[in-house]
Write a protein that holds these residues in place. Structure first.
Motif, PDB file in Angstrom:
ATOM      1  N   GLY A 188       0.798  -1.223   0.000  1.00  0.00           N
ATOM      2  CA  GLY A 188       0.000   0.000   0.000  1.00  0.00           C
ATOM      3  C   GLY A 188       0.824   1.263   0.000  1.00  0.00           C
ATOM      4  O   GLY A 188       0.273   2.370   0.048  1.00  0.00           O
ATOM      5  N   ASN A 189       2.163   1.138  -0.056  1.00  0.00           N
ATOM      6  CA  ASN A 189       3.020   2.324  -0.091  1.00  0.00           C
ATOM      7  C   ASN A 189       3.007   2.940  -1.488  1.00  0.00           C
ATOM      8  O   ASN A 189       2.994   2.216  -2.492  1.00  0.00           O
ATOM      9  N   PRO A 190       3.033   4.284  -1.595  1.00  0.00           N
ATOM     10  CA  PRO A 190       3.002   4.920  -2.914  1.00  0.00           C
ATOM     11  C   PRO A 190       4.250   4.622  -3.740  1.00  0.00           C
ATOM     12  O   PRO A 190       5.358   4.504  -3.189  1.00  0.00           O
ATOM     13  N   ILE A 191       4.077   4.466  -5.060  1.00  0.00           N
ATOM     14  CA  ILE A 191       5.219   4.328  -5.962  1.00  0.00           C
ATOM     15  C   ILE A 191       5.139   5.468  -6.981  1.00  0.00           C
ATOM     16  O   ILE A 191       4.066   5.869  -7.403  1.00  0.00           O
ATOM     17  N   TYR A 192       6.321   5.975  -7.371  1.00  0.00           N
ATOM     18  CA  TYR A 192       6.378   7.167  -8.217  1.00  0.00           C
ATOM     19  C   TYR A 192       7.066   6.860  -9.546  1.00  0.00           C
ATOM     20  O   TYR A 192       7.784   5.863  -9.696  1.00  0.00           O
ATOM     21  N   LEU A 193       6.824   7.748 -10.505  1.00  0.00           N
ATOM     22  CA  LEU A 193       7.451   7.607 -11.820  1.00  0.00           C
ATOM     23  C   LEU A 193       8.963   7.733 -11.692  1.00  0.00           C
ATOM     24  O   LEU A 193       9.473   8.579 -10.949  1.00  0.00           O
ATOM     25  N   ARG A 194       9.669   6.881 -12.449  1.00  0.00           N
ATOM     26  CA  ARG A 194      11.137   6.876 -12.407  1.00  0.00           C
ATOM     27  C   ARG A 194      11.700   7.002 -13.816  1.00  0.00           C
ATOM     28  O   ARG A 194      11.019   6.712 -14.800  1.00  0.00           O
ATOM     29  N   ASP A 195      12.978   7.406 -13.892  1.00  0.00           N
ATOM     30  CA  ASP A 195      13.632   7.440 -15.195  1.00  0.00           C
ATOM     31  C   ASP A 195      14.248   6.078 -15.499  1.00  0.00           C
ATOM     32  O   ASP A 195      14.095   5.113 -14.731  1.00  0.00           O
ATOM     33  N   ASP A 196      14.962   5.985 -16.618  1.00  0.00           N
ATOM     34  CA  ASP A 196      15.519   4.697 -17.053  1.00  0.00           C
ATOM     35  C   ASP A 196      16.550   4.152 -16.080  1.00  0.00           C
ATOM     36  O   ASP A 196      16.835   2.949 -16.074  1.00  0.00           O
ATOM     37  N   ALA A 221      15.846   6.373 -10.998  1.00  0.00           N
ATOM     38  CA  ALA A 221      15.698   7.512 -10.085  1.00  0.00           C
ATOM     39  C   ALA A 221      14.291   8.097 -10.221  1.00  0.00           C
ATOM     40  O   ALA A 221      13.727   8.151 -11.318  1.00  0.00           O
ATOM     41  N   GLU A 222      13.708   8.521  -9.099  1.00  0.00           N
ATOM     42  CA  GLU A 222      12.373   9.103  -9.124  1.00  0.00           C
ATOM     43  C   GLU A 222      12.403  10.452  -9.838  1.00  0.00           C
ATOM     44  O   GLU A 222      13.268  11.292  -9.575  1.00  0.00           O
ATOM     45  N   LEU A 223      11.447  10.642 -10.754  1.00  0.00           N
ATOM     46  CA  LEU A 223      11.384  11.876 -11.535  1.00  0.00           C
ATOM     47  C   LEU A 223      10.719  12.993 -10.736  1.00  0.00           C
ATOM     48  O   LEU A 223       9.818  12.752  -9.936  1.00  0.00           O
ATOM     49  N   LEU A 224      11.191  14.207 -10.976  1.00  0.00           N
ATOM     50  CA  LEU A 224      10.585  15.390 -10.370  1.00  0.00           C
ATOM     51  C   LEU A 224       9.983  16.248 -11.465  1.00  0.00           C
ATOM     52  O   LEU A 224      10.561  16.387 -12.544  1.00  0.00           O
ATOM     53  N   TYR A 225       8.830  16.834 -11.179  1.00  0.00           N
ATOM     54  CA  TYR A 225       8.149  17.677 -12.153  1.00  0.00           C
ATOM     55  C   TYR A 225       7.890  19.048 -11.543  1.00  0.00           C
ATOM     56  O   TYR A 225       7.527  19.151 -10.365  1.00  0.00           O
ATOM     57  N   ASN A 226       8.112  20.088 -12.355  1.00  0.00           N
ATOM     58  CA  ASN A 226       7.756  21.434 -11.916  1.00  0.00           C
ATOM     59  C   ASN A 226       6.233  21.540 -11.923  1.00  0.00           C
ATOM     60  O   ASN A 226       5.604  21.364 -12.958  1.00  0.00           O
ATOM     61  N   THR A 227       5.656  21.777 -10.781  1.00  0.00           N
ATOM     62  CA  THR A 227       4.196  21.832 -10.688  1.00  0.00           C
ATOM     63  C   THR A 227       3.749  23.148 -10.059  1.00  0.00           C
ATOM     64  O   THR A 227       4.509  23.801  -9.334  1.00  0.00           O
ATOM     65  N   ARG A 276       1.494  28.231  -5.693  1.00  0.00           N
ATOM     66  CA  ARG A 276       2.688  27.673  -5.061  1.00  0.00           C
ATOM     67  C   ARG A 276       3.401  26.803  -6.076  1.00  0.00           C
ATOM     68  O   ARG A 276       2.821  25.855  -6.598  1.00  0.00           O
ATOM     69  N   ARG A 277       4.637  27.124  -6.381  1.00  0.00           N
ATOM     70  CA  ARG A 277       5.427  26.343  -7.338  1.00  0.00           C
ATOM     71  C   ARG A 277       6.393  25.454  -6.584  1.00  0.00           C
ATOM     72  O   ARG A 277       7.045  25.891  -5.647  1.00  0.00           O
ATOM     73  N   GLU A 278       6.475  24.213  -7.026  1.00  0.00           N
ATOM     74  CA  GLU A 278       7.356  23.260  -6.343  1.00  0.00           C
ATOM     75  C   GLU A 278       7.750  22.144  -7.295  1.00  0.00           C
ATOM     76  O   GLU A 278       7.154  21.979  -8.364  1.00  0.00           O
ATOM     77  N   LYS A 279       8.758  21.419  -6.908  1.00  0.00           N
ATOM     78  CA  LYS A 279       9.146  20.212  -7.639  1.00  0.00           C
ATOM     79  C   LYS A 279       8.518  19.028  -6.905  1.00  0.00           C
ATOM     80  O   LYS A 279       8.685  18.881  -5.703  1.00  0.00           O
ATOM     81  N   ALA A 280       7.764  18.231  -7.629  1.00  0.00           N
ATOM     82  CA  ALA A 280       7.028  17.150  -6.970  1.00  0.00           C
ATOM     83  C   ALA A 280       7.139  15.854  -7.750  1.00  0.00           C
ATOM     84  O   ALA A 280       7.277  15.855  -8.977  1.00  0.00           O
ATOM     85  N   LYS A 281       7.068  14.755  -7.019  1.00  0.00           N
ATOM     86  CA  LYS A 281       7.025  13.428  -7.648  1.00  0.00           C
ATOM     87  C   LYS A 281       5.600  13.163  -8.125  1.00  0.00           C
ATOM     88  O   LYS A 281       4.658  13.802  -7.662  1.00  0.00           O
ATOM     89  N   ARG A 282       5.466  12.220  -9.068  1.00  0.00           N
ATOM     90  CA  ARG A 282       4.143  11.859  -9.565  1.00  0.00           C
ATOM     91  C   ARG A 282       3.918  10.374  -9.371  1.00  0.00           C
ATOM     92  O   ARG A 282       4.794   9.568  -9.661  1.00  0.00           O
ATOM     93  N   LEU A 283       2.722  10.028  -8.904  1.00  0.00           N
ATOM     94  CA  LEU A 283       2.403   8.617  -8.715  1.00  0.00           C
ATOM     95  C   LEU A 283       2.484   7.871 -10.044  1.00  0.00           C
ATOM     96  O   LEU A 283       2.071   8.379 -11.087  1.00  0.00           O
ATOM     97  N   ASN A 284       3.008   6.673  -9.983  1.00  0.00           N
ATOM     98  CA  ASN A 284       3.079   5.816 -11.167  1.00  0.00           C
ATOM     99  C   ASN A 284       1.765   5.040 -11.252  1.00  0.00           C
ATOM    100  O   ASN A 284       1.628   3.947 -10.726  1.00  0.00           O
TER     101      ASN A 284
END
Length: 671
Positions: free
Chosen positions: A612-620, A623-629, A647-655
């Motif tokens: 049940g733990n969250p998993i995030y988008l990763r690169d090849d 490493a977990e990707l960060l998105y400017n949101t 509010r601008r921040e760098k955030a991970k995105r759920l996979n």
């Protein structure tokens, strides 16, 4: 709204790291750090303090009164006077944040040793917060009678940007804070744990909390009601910032809220939930504490996701997950509702509604359509603010009373579902305690009669001339969303299975529910159902699949990853989207082979792992990707006006593949 930027070249995040929303620094994910991030978000979105006026890990200097030497203390978070330089003289709030292992009475890390000491060292700081994730303690600093030292007073809350302590105590204060992030989850959990641990009510802690949540919602709805004798709205569910501190104050809170509870039990919307003999049985101290926690927030103004997740968190920990009952994850519910896209003119049913997750999502989906139609020139947070406006609420209430139905065999879940609908902003949907597989020949004729009366009323109000199957619920629904009970534990009486054609092939409830839904649907009506993969793949289920293909057009099929219902239960399942054929369509299909396209997809990732733990988008490289949101929200000014903040921040995105699958299905329909 936001631009995706892969940030791996700037920052590489390991699995146990996050980016601080305030400083942009990479931090290890520990309980204390997660709690601090939650406090920063809370003070920003809910209390209106700008991130530019905050600083974390700030060092305060003060003079030791005994030695005269300068000493220093590092505090987790400070807030400075708006627009002023980040100097100690301009600090107006101090927050001390720990993990939940640290108790408020701890001699070294507790409230007195840390927060009182820091506030005493900063002359202009009147208010402070001590938090450990499960406990939030607000303080006010005042000069003592002599003027040489300070007294510290416990508060139920402290003022936000542009607010005073007097503002919090105004009875005509019609809007409280809109909960952001996980605030409401923590408030519900904190309240439930307090009742469970301090009130000696282990058996009914959930229901006692539910009664108080009902009170809060009823009080909020009063601002839209016509009150007697032309009186203006005055909230009754509130706790003065210092009212909890005296026996007299706690008695006043208890009297106010118990009176409100007796009032709501006679209200038309709420009376159907209660039998009339329920009571709030907490001590005055316990009641004042819980009411103080709940009173901070506006439940009606919170988003459906925030409320739904908070509510399901306490419900899932309370009502036993027996007999195949477990919650359908919110991302799956959202996917199913968005793919079928219910409209205001659709009558909707969940014949195994549980706590009402599908019904609340349908209600919110249609609410958003209504708001956009009524306020076509608004968008973003300004449109979202209208979701709970009197105009939209009136239409939503009318829609829910007329068009949304839920059946469940568990009477406790019927009550929980009604509560969830109230949380969703209505509360008057047609939710009934009934065995859907036995309908209409169930042994409780009074409930069957109520269902049939509600259906008849709906038909008349919608001017629906469809009279298939007479005047009961069969053949009356445009859409069905459901996750029926399944598994070997669920036994269906042979007197019921014998009524079903599919009962000749299987006694499993999930199979019988397919046929039950077929009967509830209108011709060309649609359904979205969660089914175990065995129905779709096992050789011995071939007759069942033939039955489905004969009576339904297959719209879509989505194969879910095994993590879908973990950690609750490990069932390999799929989402099946069907449309009931007319008699003419059935006959044509029998005369020649059918040829039509079916949308099919595999959801390999669902945003969480097996625990049940969250998993995030990763690169090849893993490493977990960060998105400017950008997060857009409205801040209330002292004059009552609201301004848009970003509010601008760098955030991970759920996979999570379901969002992409939903969009792909919409494109598929346009081909």
């Amino acid at each position: 709204m936001s631009t995706d930027i892969k940030s791996k070249e700037e920052i590489v995040l390991e699995d146990n790291e996050l980016v601080c929303i305030l400083s942009g620094e990479v931090k290890k994910i520990k309980a204390q750090e997660s709690n601090l991030q939650s406090v920063i978000l809370m003070l920003n979105e809910e209390y209106g303090f700008d991130l530019d006026d905050m600083e974390r890990d700030y060092t305060i200097f003060y003079e030791d009164p005994e030695t005269g030497k300068t000493k220093k203390q590092k505090v987790n978070l400070v807030i400075f006077e708006k627009g002023k330089s980040h100097e100690q003289d301009f600090i107006i709030r101090i927050a001390i944040v720990h993990d939940d292992k640290v108790k408020v009475t701890d001699k070294k890390k507790g409230l007195s040793a840390t927060l009182e000491n820091a506030m005493g060292a900063v002359e202009n700081c009147e208010f402070g917060l001590w938090a450990n994730g499960s406990s939030y303690n607000f303080l006010q600093k005042e000069e003592d009678a002599i003027g040489f030292d300070y007294d510290f007073t416990d508060l139920s809350d402290f003022p936000g940007e542009g607010e005073t302590l007097e503002d919090l105590d105004r009875a005509d204060r019609s809007h409280t804070r809109t909960p952001a992030n996980d605030s409401l989850i923590k408030v519900f959990k904190r309240s439930h744990d307090y009742i469970y641990g301090n009130e000696g009510r282990k058996k009914d802690a959930f229901w006692q909390l539910l009664n108080l949540i009902f009170c809060k919602l009823y009080d909020e709805k009063r601002r839209f009601m016509e009150l007697p004798n032309g009186e203006s709205y005055r909230r009754k569910f509130w706790v003065g910032v210092k009212e909890q501190n005296t026996e007299e104050g706690r008695k006043a809170v208890a009297k106010r809220i118990k009176g409100l509870f007796n009032e709501l039990k006679t209200d038309t919307i709420f009376s159907e939930v209660f039998q009339g003999n329920e009571s709030i049985d907490l001590t005055d101290k316990g009641l004042a504490f819980i009411a103080g926690e709940l009173a901070k927030y506006s439940f009606l103004d919170a988003s459906v996701d925030v409320k739904g997740l908070a509510y399901e968190t306490i419900v899932s920990n309370t009502l036993k997950q027996e007999a195949g009952q477990f919650f359908t994850p919110r991302n799956i519910v959202k996917c199913m509702v968005e793919m079928l896209d219910p409209q205001e003119h659709h009558r909707v049913l969940d014949p195994a509604c549980g706590s009402g997750g599908f019904l609340v999502m349908v209600l919110d989906h249609v609410r958003q359509q209504m708001a956009k139609e009524m306020f076509p020139d608004l968008e973003g947070p300004f449109l979202e603010e209208k979701y709970n406006s009197p105009e939209v609420n009136a239409k939503v209430k009318e829609y829910a009373e007329r068009s949304i139905f839920g059946f469940d065999f568990d009477p406790d879940l019927k009550k929980a579902a009604r509560m969830n609908m109230v949380m969703g902003g209505d509360g008057h949907a047609n939710i009934f305690h009934v065995n859907s597989l036995a309908y209409p020949l169930w042994e409780h004729p009074t409930e069957i009669e109520k269902i049939n009366e509600a259906i008849d009323k709906s038909l008349r109000e919608m001017q629906d001339i469809n009279n298939a199957y007479g005047t009961d619920a069969r053949g009356k629904f445009d859409m069905i969303f459901t996750n029926p009970p399944f598994g070997a534990k669920v036994k269906v009486d042979t007197s019921i299975t014998s009524r079903y054609e599919l009962g000749a092939y299987s006694k499993a409830p999930e199979v019988l529910f397919i046929e039950a839904c077929f009967h509830f649907l209108k011709d060309r009506g649609k359904m979205a159902v969660v089914l175990p993969d065995g129905i779709l793949g096992n050789p011995n289920m071939l007759p069942v699949r033939k039955w489905i293909l004969d009576r339904f057009k297959i719209l879509a099929s989505i194969d879910l990853a095994v993590e879908a219902f973990l950690p609750q239960v490990g069932v390999q399942s799929s989402l099946l989207f069907l449309q009931k054929k007319t008699e003419q369509e059935k006959q044509l299909a029998q005369q020649k082979d059918e040829d039509y396209e079916i949308f099919m997809a595999i959801a390999e990732k669902l945003g969480k792992d097996r625990r049940g733990n969250p998993i995030y988008l990763r690169d090849d490289d893993g490493a977990e990707l960060l998105y400017n949101t950008e997060t857009k929200y409205l801040a209330r000014q002292k004059n009552g006006n609201k301004i848009l903040k970003i509010r601008r921040e760098k955030a991970k995105r759920l996979n999570d593949d379901l969002e992409v699958i939903t969009e792909s299905y919409k494109k598929f329909l346009k081909q």
